[in-house]
Design an enzyme around this catalytic site. Structure first.
Site, PDB file in Angstrom:
ATOM      1  N   CYS A   1       0.840  -1.202   0.000  1.00 26.97           N
ATOM      2  CA  CYS A   1       0.000   0.000   0.000  1.00 26.97           C
ATOM      3  C   CYS A   1       0.877   1.255   0.000  1.00 26.97           C
ATOM      4  O   CYS A   1       1.519   1.560  -1.003  1.00 26.97           O
ATOM      5  CB  CYS A   1      -0.978  -0.052   1.172  1.00 26.97           C
ATOM      6  SG  CYS A   1      -2.352   1.121   1.005  1.00 26.97           S
TER       7      CYS A   1
ATOM      8  N   HIS B   1      -3.489  -5.405  -0.011  1.00 28.64           N
ATOM      9  CA  HIS B   1      -2.938  -5.887   1.260  1.00 28.64           C
ATOM     10  C   HIS B   1      -2.898  -7.409   1.250  1.00 28.64           C
ATOM     11  O   HIS B   1      -3.924  -8.058   1.491  1.00 28.64           O
ATOM     12  CB  HIS B   1      -3.807  -5.403   2.422  1.00 28.64           C
ATOM     13  CG  HIS B   1      -3.706  -3.944   2.673  1.00 28.64           C
ATOM     14  ND1 HIS B   1      -2.818  -3.401   3.563  1.00 28.64           N
ATOM     15  CD2 HIS B   1      -4.386  -2.901   2.118  1.00 28.64           C
ATOM     16  CE1 HIS B   1      -2.946  -2.078   3.565  1.00 28.64           C
ATOM     17  NE2 HIS B   1      -3.885  -1.753   2.693  1.00 28.64           N
TER      18      HIS B   1
ATOM     19  N   GLU C   1      -1.702  -9.331   3.483  1.00 28.64           N
ATOM     20  CA  GLU C   1      -1.999  -9.834   4.834  1.00 28.64           C
ATOM     21  C   GLU C   1      -3.493  -9.886   5.118  1.00 28.64           C
ATOM     22  O   GLU C   1      -3.932 -10.548   6.065  1.00 28.64           O
ATOM     23  CB  GLU C   1      -1.282  -8.975   5.881  1.00 28.64           C
ATOM     24  CG  GLU C   1      -1.930  -7.647   6.213  1.00 28.64           C
ATOM     25  CD  GLU C   1      -1.669  -6.542   5.193  1.00 28.64           C
ATOM     26  OE1 GLU C   1      -2.124  -5.407   5.431  1.00 28.64           O
ATOM     27  OE2 GLU C   1      -1.017  -6.818   4.170  1.00 28.64           O
TER      28      GLU C   1
END
Length: 203
Positions: free
Chosen positions: A79, A183, A185
């Site tokens: 990001c 993202h 994650e």
């Protein structure tokens, strides 16, 4: 050891936990020495570009991050960690980035019906083959949260694009540099596969 840079912005803990599932040693750090000694650098982030650069400057991390990237150390930007690789951002007035890549970070200019920020699941169409993308299908879904996106001058660094009223660069791969607007994650199994692939690259 992977140096996970903590500059006071972003979901450091969730990125750390996701990386730890790969079995690698992760060190959350603000130390230039740790960054120099690490095998790789991961820089995540959520928020404003200007605040990110300001915090990195306060911690005296800008020069060491740029130094290590240019020396060839593997870098994963998530990001904001992707956006700061570019020359400048127009967010809240022009603000200089690391200038590793020439280009600007610009705000979505979208027709009615598209909400800003771009938030939620969307697909990524791959433009490159890479070890980072092993076992990940083209047009896989990843999780996004952002109002700005990168506009590179050199299309050769673009590894993936996403459509949200406009086609934008959602992934960069160039030599030792890997970066995603989405993202990993937060992207469940597919995102964890990408992180595992990054760890395999640096082993």
């Amino acid at each position: 050891m992977i140096a996970l840079i903590d500059y006071g912005m972003g979901n450091i803990k969730s990125v750390s936990k996701a990386l730890e599932t790969t079995g690698t040693d992760v060190k959350i750090t603000q130390s230039p020495e740790d960054i120099r000694n690490a095998k790789a650098i991961v820089l995540p982030g959520v928020g404003a570009f200007r605040d990110c650069m300001k915090n990195l400057s306060k911690l005296e991390l800008i020069s060491v991050i740029k130094e290590q990237i240019l020396k060839g150390k593997p870098y994963l930007g998530i990001c904001l960690g992707m956006q700061i690789l570019f020359t400048e951002s127009e967010e809240f007035g022009l603000c200089k980035g690391l200038d590793i890549f020439k280009g600007k970070v610009v705000r979505f200019q979208l027709s009615q019906g598209y909400k800003i920020p771009h938030m939620g699941w969307n697909t990524v169409k791959f433009h490159k083959k890479s070890r980072l993308l092993e076992e990940i299908k083209d047009n896989s879904y990843f999780y996004f949260v952002h109002s700005y996106y990168v506009s590179p001058e050199d299309s050769k660094v673009v590894a993936g694009v996403t459509d949200y009223g406009v086609e934008f660069t959602s992934m960069i791969i160039h030599e030792n540099i890997f970066a995603t607007q989405f993202h990993p994650e937060k992207s469940q199994k597919t995102g964890l596969t990408l992180l595992r692939n990054f760890v395999k690259i640096i082993q």
